[in-house]
Design a protein around this motif. Structure first.
Motif, PDB file in Angstrom:
ATOM      1  N   THR A 116     -61.698 -30.487  63.112  1.00 49.54           N
ATOM      2  CA  THR A 116     -61.556 -30.460  64.563  1.00 49.54           C
ATOM      3  C   THR A 116     -60.330 -29.660  64.998  1.00 49.54           C
ATOM      4  O   THR A 116     -60.435 -28.783  65.851  1.00 49.54           O
ATOM      5  CB  THR A 116     -61.448 -31.889  65.129  1.00 49.54           C
ATOM      6  N   THR A 117     -59.157 -29.960  64.385  1.00 46.13           N
ATOM      7  CA  THR A 117     -57.967 -29.251  64.858  1.00 46.13           C
ATOM      8  C   THR A 117     -57.181 -28.567  63.755  1.00 46.13           C
ATOM      9  O   THR A 117     -56.541 -27.550  63.974  1.00 46.13           O
ATOM     10  CB  THR A 117     -57.011 -30.228  65.579  1.00 46.13           C
ATOM     11  N   GLY A 118     -57.221 -29.131  62.566  1.00 48.03           N
ATOM     12  CA  GLY A 118     -56.337 -28.680  61.498  1.00 48.03           C
ATOM     13  C   GLY A 118     -56.448 -27.203  61.194  1.00 48.03           C
ATOM     14  O   GLY A 118     -55.459 -26.473  61.211  1.00 48.03           O
ATOM     15  N   PHE A 119     -57.687 -26.761  60.922  1.00 52.42           N
ATOM     16  CA  PHE A 119     -57.861 -25.353  60.560  1.00 52.42           C
ATOM     17  C   PHE A 119     -57.456 -24.442  61.706  1.00 52.42           C
ATOM     18  O   PHE A 119     -56.843 -23.403  61.502  1.00 52.42           O
ATOM     19  CB  PHE A 119     -59.307 -25.084  60.154  1.00 52.42           C
ATOM     20  N   HIS A 120     -57.800 -24.891  62.911  1.00 48.24           N
ATOM     21  CA  HIS A 120     -57.427 -24.118  64.073  1.00 48.24           C
ATOM     22  C   HIS A 120     -55.906 -23.967  64.151  1.00 48.24           C
ATOM     23  O   HIS A 120     -55.383 -22.861  64.328  1.00 48.24           O
ATOM     24  CB  HIS A 120     -57.977 -24.796  65.331  1.00 48.24           C
ATOM     25  N   SER A 121     -55.193 -25.099  63.957  1.00 41.18           N
ATOM     26  CA  SER A 121     -53.730 -25.046  64.029  1.00 41.18           C
ATOM     27  C   SER A 121     -53.176 -24.100  62.985  1.00 41.18           C
ATOM     28  O   SER A 121     -52.284 -23.295  63.265  1.00 41.18           O
ATOM     29  CB  SER A 121     -53.115 -26.428  63.780  1.00 41.18           C
ATOM     30  N   LEU A 122     -53.702 -24.227  61.765  1.00 35.87           N
ATOM     31  CA  LEU A 122     -53.211 -23.358  60.707  1.00 35.87           C
ATOM     32  C   LEU A 122     -53.458 -21.897  61.054  1.00 35.87           C
ATOM     33  O   LEU A 122     -52.605 -21.043  60.859  1.00 35.87           O
ATOM     34  CB  LEU A 122     -53.891 -23.691  59.384  1.00 35.87           C
ATOM     35  N   GLY A 123     -54.657 -21.640  61.600  1.00 40.47           N
ATOM     36  CA  GLY A 123     -55.016 -20.273  61.942  1.00 40.47           C
ATOM     37  C   GLY A 123     -54.103 -19.694  63.013  1.00 40.47           C
ATOM     38  O   GLY A 123     -53.825 -18.491  63.041  1.00 40.47           O
ATOM     39  N   MET A 124     -53.625 -20.587  63.891  1.00 41.66           N
ATOM     40  CA  MET A 124     -52.766 -20.107  64.974  1.00 41.66           C
ATOM     41  C   MET A 124     -51.338 -19.859  64.503  1.00 41.66           C
ATOM     42  O   MET A 124     -50.559 -19.171  65.178  1.00 41.66           O
ATOM     43  CB  MET A 124     -52.729 -21.139  66.108  1.00 41.66           C
ATOM     44  N   MET A 125     -50.976 -20.449  63.359  1.00 44.55           N
ATOM     45  CA  MET A 125     -49.575 -20.385  62.912  1.00 44.55           C
ATOM     46  C   MET A 125     -49.028 -18.958  62.807  1.00 44.55           C
ATOM     47  O   MET A 125     -47.905 -18.707  63.268  1.00 44.55           O
ATOM     48  CB  MET A 125     -49.421 -21.115  61.568  1.00 44.55           C
ATOM     49  N   PRO A 126     -49.750 -18.019  62.193  1.00 46.78           N
ATOM     50  CA  PRO A 126     -49.158 -16.681  62.036  1.00 46.78           C
ATOM     51  C   PRO A 126     -48.812 -16.015  63.362  1.00 46.78           C
ATOM     52  O   PRO A 126     -47.791 -15.337  63.472  1.00 46.78           O
ATOM     53  CB  PRO A 126     -50.249 -15.902  61.306  1.00 46.78           C
ATOM     54  N   SER A 127     -49.637 -16.225  64.376  1.00 46.23           N
ATOM     55  CA  SER A 127     -49.368 -15.522  65.637  1.00 46.23           C
ATOM     56  C   SER A 127     -48.595 -16.390  66.616  1.00 46.23           C
ATOM     57  O   SER A 127     -47.936 -15.885  67.515  1.00 46.23           O
ATOM     58  CB  SER A 127     -50.693 -15.101  66.275  1.00 46.23           C
ATOM     59  N   LEU A 128     -48.667 -17.704  66.420  1.00 41.09           N
ATOM     60  CA  LEU A 128     -48.068 -18.669  67.335  1.00 41.09           C
ATOM     61  C   LEU A 128     -48.628 -18.509  68.756  1.00 41.09           C
ATOM     62  O   LEU A 128     -47.938 -18.788  69.733  1.00 41.09           O
ATOM     63  CB  LEU A 128     -46.540 -18.530  67.362  1.00 41.09           C
ATOM     64  N   GLY A 129     -49.860 -18.040  68.842  1.00 42.54           N
ATOM     65  CA  GLY A 129     -50.492 -17.949  70.166  1.00 42.54           C
ATOM     66  C   GLY A 129     -50.279 -16.589  70.794  1.00 42.54           C
ATOM     67  O   GLY A 129     -49.234 -15.960  70.626  1.00 42.54           O
ATOM     68  N   THR A 130     -51.276 -16.154  71.510  1.00 42.54           N
ATOM     69  CA  THR A 130     -51.204 -14.817  72.125  1.00 42.54           C
ATOM     70  C   THR A 130     -51.482 -14.842  73.616  1.00 42.54           C
ATOM     71  O   THR A 130     -50.981 -14.022  74.377  1.00 42.54           O
ATOM     72  CB  THR A 130     -52.227 -13.877  71.468  1.00 42.54           C
ATOM     73  N   GLU A 131     -52.318 -15.818  74.041  1.00 45.36           N
ATOM     74  CA  GLU A 131     -52.728 -15.856  75.442  1.00 45.36           C
ATOM     75  C   GLU A 131     -51.570 -16.324  76.306  1.00 45.36           C
ATOM     76  O   GLU A 131     -51.121 -17.469  76.182  1.00 45.36           O
ATOM     77  CB  GLU A 131     -53.883 -16.864  75.637  1.00 45.36           C
ATOM     78  N   ALA A 132     -51.092 -15.459  77.160  1.00 44.05           N
ATOM     79  CA  ALA A 132     -50.094 -15.925  78.112  1.00 44.05           C
ATOM     80  C   ALA A 132     -50.814 -16.694  79.215  1.00 44.05           C
ATOM     81  O   ALA A 132     -52.007 -16.511  79.439  1.00 44.05           O
ATOM     82  CB  ALA A 132     -49.340 -14.748  78.707  1.00 44.05           C
ATOM     83  N   GLN A 133     -50.036 -17.535  79.860  1.00 47.15           N
ATOM     84  CA  GLN A 133     -50.629 -18.273  80.969  1.00 47.15           C
ATOM     85  C   GLN A 133     -51.069 -17.257  82.034  1.00 47.15           C
ATOM     86  O   GLN A 133     -50.298 -16.402  82.439  1.00 47.15           O
ATOM     87  CB  GLN A 133     -49.584 -19.206  81.554  1.00 47.15           C
ATOM     88  N   GLY A 134     -52.325 -17.376  82.435  1.00 49.21           N
ATOM     89  CA  GLY A 134     -52.848 -16.403  83.379  1.00 49.21           C
ATOM     90  C   GLY A 134     -52.647 -16.847  84.811  1.00 49.21           C
ATOM     91  O   GLY A 134     -52.575 -18.043  85.117  1.00 49.21           O
ATOM     92  N   LYS A 135     -52.497 -15.896  85.659  1.00 51.26           N
ATOM     93  CA  LYS A 135     -52.358 -16.236  87.069  1.00 51.26           C
ATOM     94  C   LYS A 135     -53.297 -15.271  87.806  1.00 51.26           C
ATOM     95  O   LYS A 135     -53.077 -14.069  87.839  1.00 51.26           O
ATOM     96  CB  LYS A 135     -50.912 -16.033  87.510  1.00 51.26           C
ATOM     97  N   ILE A 155     -47.316 -30.249  61.462  1.00 50.54           N
ATOM     98  CA  ILE A 155     -47.941 -31.534  61.155  1.00 50.54           C
ATOM     99  C   ILE A 155     -49.119 -31.341  60.202  1.00 50.54           C
ATOM    100  O   ILE A 155     -49.292 -32.109  59.252  1.00 50.54           O
ATOM    101  CB  ILE A 155     -48.377 -32.240  62.460  1.00 50.54           C
ATOM    102  N   THR A 156     -49.899 -30.298  60.436  1.00 52.40           N
ATOM    103  CA  THR A 156     -51.032 -30.043  59.544  1.00 52.40           C
ATOM    104  C   THR A 156     -50.544 -29.780  58.121  1.00 52.40           C
ATOM    105  O   THR A 156     -51.124 -30.277  57.152  1.00 52.40           O
ATOM    106  CB  THR A 156     -51.851 -28.842  60.047  1.00 52.40           C
ATOM    107  N   CYS A 157     -49.470 -29.005  58.000  1.00 52.41           N
ATOM    108  CA  CYS A 157     -48.925 -28.748  56.662  1.00 52.41           C
ATOM    109  C   CYS A 157     -48.556 -30.060  55.980  1.00 52.41           C
ATOM    110  O   CYS A 157     -48.827 -30.266  54.794  1.00 52.41           O
ATOM    111  CB  CYS A 157     -47.693 -27.849  56.747  1.00 52.41           C
ATOM    112  N   VAL A 195     -38.002 -36.179  58.893  1.00 53.74           N
ATOM    113  CA  VAL A 195     -38.344 -35.016  58.070  1.00 53.74           C
ATOM    114  C   VAL A 195     -39.189 -34.027  58.863  1.00 53.74           C
ATOM    115  O   VAL A 195     -38.867 -32.832  58.919  1.00 53.74           O
ATOM    116  CB  VAL A 195     -39.076 -35.464  56.789  1.00 53.74           C
ATOM    117  N   VAL A 196     -40.251 -34.514  59.510  1.00 54.24           N
ATOM    118  CA  VAL A 196     -41.098 -33.603  60.283  1.00 54.24           C
ATOM    119  C   VAL A 196     -40.297 -32.911  61.395  1.00 54.24           C
ATOM    120  O   VAL A 196     -40.330 -31.679  61.498  1.00 54.24           O
ATOM    121  CB  VAL A 196     -42.334 -34.340  60.844  1.00 54.24           C
ATOM    122  N   PRO A 197     -39.535 -33.652  62.201  1.00 55.97           N
ATOM    123  CA  PRO A 197     -38.741 -32.967  63.220  1.00 55.97           C
ATOM    124  C   PRO A 197     -37.777 -31.943  62.623  1.00 55.97           C
ATOM    125  O   PRO A 197     -37.576 -30.870  63.187  1.00 55.97           O
ATOM    126  CB  PRO A 197     -37.947 -34.097  63.886  1.00 55.97           C
TER     127      PRO A 197
END
Lengths: 448, 291, 404
Positions: free
Chosen positions: A55-74, A100-102, A164-166
């Motif tokens: 549900t979320t884990g793979f997605h989170s991992l996949g996002m890690m390299p870019s740390l997100g690209t979509e800026a908030q749109g207006k 957390i996924t790691c 540890v996580v923080p």
């Protein structure tokens, strides 16, 4: 010998069907070897893990390299005559989810190893014709031989989730652009070692501040630790003198100041030393000064004031801790020295001080570390000030208080994380060096 | 003869030294006691404001205390007091359990994770505590503990979750209980749990009391985490934030004397607890060092 | 009923850092071909697995037998006891009670009780609570517990102190409470780990007698650990003498006194210690004799037979003779000569410290037979050894040539 060991490789090579299957279907080994409840629980954990990953884990991992690209749109909505906001990526949340996924993956790997070894161990028990512990036996052992598992699971979980996580999360921030500088608060990117370079570069603005703060932090820690130690010990010895009357009364006077919560006394001190505070008023009324002393606005004076007030706070503490140890110094040592004709000064340097240093070395190291991280004294007394225009760090800021300002006040999270890591590195080096020396010191003594 | 002299009447030189020592102690004691006396006097001061023209108050009144305990509009001290009490009761229970459990396990049980755990605790102790604060805030936020009255839960978690790292003093104490007492209990038929609850804990009363008290006090004196977590939720404030706020620019003139009153009020129980505890503190200190 | 059986029991502790270093040093020396330094008085073997605290311990203990483990500190006697108790794991070998394997049975399920050297009483409980504790853990109802406690207190004479805390008791009383706590649940096996070593000499003698009485009242098998050979001799049905993790000899007090298996046992058992002389075993026409200095002492019949049975050859030997087995009688034949260093008046007898060719030797001589005037320091004295009480040891293996 190696062939008998319960290891993962042995489990995979020599395991029976159930054991091998449990390499994929975790818990199968236990289910197949008469430990139904435990096996089912482990299996459930694995199912939950994969569900999370899907549900979320793979997605989170996949996002890690870019740390997100979509800026908030207006987007201007003509029909409604308003701006409509589209939810963009939030890098900070992506990073947290990734970390957390790691940890979840690491946790599963540990569980995988444990359950594999356990099912191999069970298999061996059955092969040797021994009885397999039932769930009742297991629960019983949680209150006996395995009590540490029962007692330590929750504390460890607490430390893992809230320390540890923080910490890992914060450390990873040091390698990003997460900062209010350049408006990277929502969407940020990996930044490699750039922030470290900035901090260590003496010529840059941040670097210059860092080295200033570091120097003051070390000077402060040395003064705070050793002055407190020596003077506290001196006070304890003066009170402990044979001829001193009313020992209990004197001790009480000093302990009273320890008993009042530190943050209260520090805030009061801050007020008392303001230009129109009680101290200046008192001195002016007595006619000793005409102009108020600028305790907090003159950098040099502020530093001295902080060290002096820390003496006020710290000396009774040291006295309290040292009293018991002083009384423990074997009387024969003193008697022998007196027989040899040593005077009080020599006795102090030849006997009392070496003995105290030897016994209180761990305490000294701990208090040095504590002083480098001493947030309260600086924050409540001077607030790090006075601060030069354009700087984030004040003249009396320690690394910790600067870290606080950078993250909480300025929201320069990446810089704050770098400062935190640098603090850790410095402390580690200091601690290791002192421990080394103190242990070699101990060995020397042992050889005598 | 010489000996007798020394015993009965001090030589003139020693007398002078003695006098000087006592004079010095008196001066020092004054320096240490004066600020405390001053704050107590200030809490009874009639004229408002942080800064006055005189060192000693001109008039005395109980109004500061009355205002502190009854004013519920600007800074609701009674509410803060209740918040802090609730938080500290819970976090004290959890922390005590965590600290004693970990200390007992490390002192008495032998397991593979024991050494790594102690090393890890040492390493984690070298990181500045505030480094994790921001991240903790984000994690609590993700869990939903940063809004409304669940801030309390967040604070309880912050104060108690990591207390398993502070096992050193208790472990030092447990280490001084002879192992053979445990072994005797095991031979008598006790499980480890029974050894812990029926032998070790009753034998460690001082350190149990010490742990309970220190963890009870923690929420009363922390203002940093509380401030970060509460932000502007003034109905969730703890006593420490309240006192801190009283000294901020917007409140200080009206509230300074009340701050003094509040400081005195929370210092009295803490000071009493501390004076009661210092014996254990000293014992724990010299015990831990010896071991 | 409780018979115990230990078979090839071994205890190996993982190496500590200093042990590892010692092992490295050994290896280095071996590589360089250097001589091993003389072994310290007490040194355990170090193998790849670790430090061998107990090696190949074999013993069958009969029901209600009183066994004493004795040896210097660090010899492995307490470790063996703790393995029997279940407080230490058994690294290798088996331990049975009544034929049931006990290696992995929890201490509480072995029906074994133990008395500790430092008493290990629960300081926060009264004596009564201390005694009740093992019963309470087994869920015994209060009225039964009361009876049991009274019974045990009666035997040990601690009834008046039942409501006191251990702190308010003397050392001897505490020891009684500790024993009481062990016997109150009627264990099959009673282990005692140096129970008397914290007491003063007078109290120790008294308690020793009480332990003998106690043993007659109980149906338990006793295993008793001590470093004191007097306790071992007076209490034990059989004695196990240990050193550096190895069993040196197992036997009745009589056997180990009369036929010490090796030099260590010979020196350890008996007060004052056995005298040792450098000598020679000689054989003339099938008759064995020992030569010490100029003296030649022909051995008694059974000694002759024992030596012949073990096919003893003439060789250099260490000759042992206990102080009480030395005679000063001038007519007794071949004599050894020495000078008196010190003579100690002990009342009924005199202990003479004699220098024989640079070695110290002690003789116990009954006072009546002596002309004490001659025994001043420096005077020369001549003596001989009793032919039926001379022991011959191989100097290299240190074994008694009469034994295997």
């Amino acid at each position: 010998m190696n062939e008998d060991r319960i290891t993962v490789s042995n489990a995979l090579r020599r395991g029976d069907l159930f054991t091998r299957v449990s390499a994929v279907l975790m818990g199968a080994g236990m289910l197949g070897h008469r430990q139904i409840v435990k096996g089912a629980l482990v299996l459930l954990v694995e199912v939950a893990f994969w569900a999370y990953m899907a549900t979320t884990g793979f997605h989170s991992l996949g996002m890690m390299p870019s740390l997100g690209t979509e800026a908030q749109g207006k987007v201007w909505n003509e029909a409604k005559q308003i701006f409509e906001y589209s939810t963009g990526d939030n890098s900070q949340q992506i990073l947290l989810a990734g970390v957390i996924t790691c940890f979840a993956i690491a946790g599963l790997v540990v569980l995988w190893v444990l359950q594999l070894r356990h099912s191999y161990a069970l298999q061996r028990l059955i092969e040797e014709g021994e009885s397999v512990p039932t769930i009742k036996d297991d629960v019983k052992s949680l209150f006996d031989g395995n009590l540490h598992v029962t007692l330590m699971t929750l504390p460890c979980l607490g430390i893992l989730v809230f320390n540890v996580v923080p910490l890992v999360y914060m450390i990873s921030m040091a390698f990003t652009t997460y900062s209010k500088e350049g408006e990277h608060l929502i969407l940020f990117d990996w930044d490699g070692l750039n922030q470290f370079a900035r901090v260590l570069n003496m010529n840059g603005n941040i670097g210059r501040q860092f080295w200033h703060v570091l120097a003051w932090t070390v000077i402060w820690a040395i003064f705070a630790t050793f002055l407190n130690y020596i003077l506290g010990m001196a006070l304890a010895m003066v009170i402990n003198r044979k001829d001193t009357k009313a020992k209990g009364f004197w001790r009480f006077c000093f302990v009273l100041s320890v008993a009042v919560p530190q943050f209260v006394t520090l805030m009061i001190m801050n007020i008392m030393l303001q230009p129109s505070g009680a101290v200046n008023v008192l001195l002016q009324n007595l006619g000793l000064i005409t102009e108020p002393i600028p305790f907090w606005t003159n950098a040099m004076l502020a530093r001295v004031t902080i060290i002096v007030i820390n003496l006020w706070v710290g000396i009774p503490y040291t006295m309290l801790q040292v009293t018991g140890i002083l009384q423990n110094i074997p009387a024969e040592l003193y008697e022998a020295a007196k027989m040899d004709g040593a005077g009080p000064v020599r006795i102090f340097f030849k006997i009392t001080l070496p003995y105290m240093l030897f016994v209180t070395m761990p305490y000294l190291i701990a208090s040095f570390v504590g002083n480098i991280n001493n947030f309260n004294v600086i924050y409540l007394l001077s607030g790090g000030g006075p601060t030069r225009v354009g700087d984030t760090a004040g003249q009396t800021d320690l690394l910790v208080t600067w870290l606080y300002k950078l993250t909480i006040d300025q929201q320069y999270y990446n810089l704050g994380a770098v400062i935190g890591i640098m603090t850790f590195v410095i402390l580690t080096v200091i601690t290791l060096v002192t421990y080394r020396n103190s242990s070699s010191y101990k060995n020397e003594e042992a050889f005598m | 003869m010489d000996n007798q002299m020394a015993k009965n009447t001090l030589s003139p030189r020693r007398r002078i030294v003695n006098l000087l020592v006592h004079a010095l102690l008196a001066v020092l004691a004054l320096i240490w006691v004066l600020p405390i006396v001053w704050i107590v006097l200030t809490s009874f001061r009639a004229e408002p404001g942080a800064y006055t023209k005189t060192f000693l108050p001109q008039g005395y009144t109980l109004n500061n205390y009355v205002k502190l305990l009854t004013d519920r509009n600007v800074l609701n001290f009674p509410k803060m007091f209740r918040n802090t009490l609730i938080i500290s009761i819970f976090s004290c229970t959890i922390s005590t359990f965590f600290v004693l459990s970990v200390a007992y396990s490390l002192s008495r049980m032998r397991f593979a994770f024991r050494r790594p755990y102690m090393n890890l605790a040492m390493i984690l102790g070298l990181f500045p505590g505030f480094m994790t604060m921001v991240a903790q805030y984000f994690i609590l936020k993700a869990m939903g503990f940063t809004e409304g009255s669940s801030i309390r839960i967040g604070l309880i978690v912050v104060y108690s979750a990591c207390t398993g790292l502070g096992f050193q003093i208790s472990k030092g104490f447990f280490d001084t209980i002879p192992r053979s007492i445990d072994e005797a209990a095991v031979m008598d038929g006790a499980t480890q749990w029974q050894v812990f609850t029926r032998i070790t804990l009753p034998l460690s009363k001082p350190i149990v009391i010490y742990t309970v008290m220190t963890s009870f006090i923690a929420p009363w004196v922390d203002f940093v985490f509380a401030k970060v977590l509460c932000r502007a939720n003034s109905d969730q404030f703890t006593v420490a934030i309240g006192l801190w706020n009283m000294l901020q620019k917007e409140y200080i003139y009206q509230w300074y004397t009340c701050f003094a009153a509040g400081a005195v009020l929370i210092s009295i129980p803490i000071a009493l607890l501390f004076l009661y505890m210092q014996r254990f503190y000293v014992e724990g200190m010299s015990g831990a060092v010896k071991g | 009923m409780a018979t115990l059986s230990l078979r090839h029991v071994q205890k190996i502790y993982p190496m500590r850092d200093e042990d590892k270093e010692e092992k490295k040093r050994q290896k280095k020396r071996r590589k360089k071909g250097e001589e091993e330094p003389a072994r310290k008085p007490s040194q355990l073997k170090i193998t790849d697995e670790g430090v061998v605290a107990v090696d190949d311990f074999n013993l069958e203990i009969a029901d209600k037998e009183f066994i004493v483990f004795v040896g210097p500190s660090g010899c492995g006697k307490s470790t063996t006891l703790r393995m029997i108790a279940g407080l230490e794991d058994i690294t290798r070998g088996e331990f049975y009670i009544d034929g049931k394997l006990m290696n992995h049975v929890e201490p509480k399920d072995r029906d074994i009780a133990m008395v500790f050297q430092n008493y290990a009483l629960y300081p926060h409980m009264t004596v009564r609570k201390n005694l009740e504790f093992p019963l309470d853990l087994r869920g015994m109802p209060q009225d039964e517990m009361d009876k049991k406690v009274e019974w045990a207190a009666e035997i040990l004479g601690i009834t008046p102190y039942l409501d006191r805390r251990p702190k308010a008791l003397s050392g001897g009383q505490r020891q009684r409470v500790a024993i009481g706590r062990a016997i109150v649940r009627d264990p099959q096996v009673l282990l005692m780990d140096e129970p008397l070593s914290n007491l003063d000499a007078k109290l120790r003698n008294q308690m020793r007698a009480e332990i003998i009485k106690l043993r007659q009242r109980l149906n338990a098998t006793f295993i008793y650990v001590t470093h004191d050979q007097t306790e071992a001799m007076t209490l034990g049905d059989r004695i196990v003498i240990m050193k550096d993790g190895d069993v040196q000899q197992i036997g009745t007090p009589q056997q180990v006194f009369d036929h010490p298996a090796n030099l260590f046992v010979a020196g350890f058992i008996g007060m004052p210690q056995m005298n040792l002389f450098d000598g020679e075993l000689v054989e003339k026409n099938g008759v064995y004799a020992v030569r010490v200095g100029d003296a030649e002492i022909e051995l008694s019949k059974d000694k002759q037979k024992n030596l012949a049975d073990h096919d003893a050859r003439p060789q250099k030997v260490i000759v042992g003779a206990r102080p009480e087995h030395i005679t000063l009688d001038e007519k007794a034949g071949s004599m050894i000569e020495g000078t008196v260093d010190v003579s100690e008046m002990m009342g009924s007898s005199v202990h003479l410290h004699i220098n024989v060719a640079g070695k110290d030797c002690i003789i116990i001589a009954p006072r009546l037979e002596l002309d004490t005037g001659n025994l001043t320091t420096g005077s020369t004295i001549r003596f001989t050894l009793a032919p039926n009480a001379v022991h011959v040891f191989d100097p290299s293996t240190e074994k008694n040539l009469e034994c295997d």
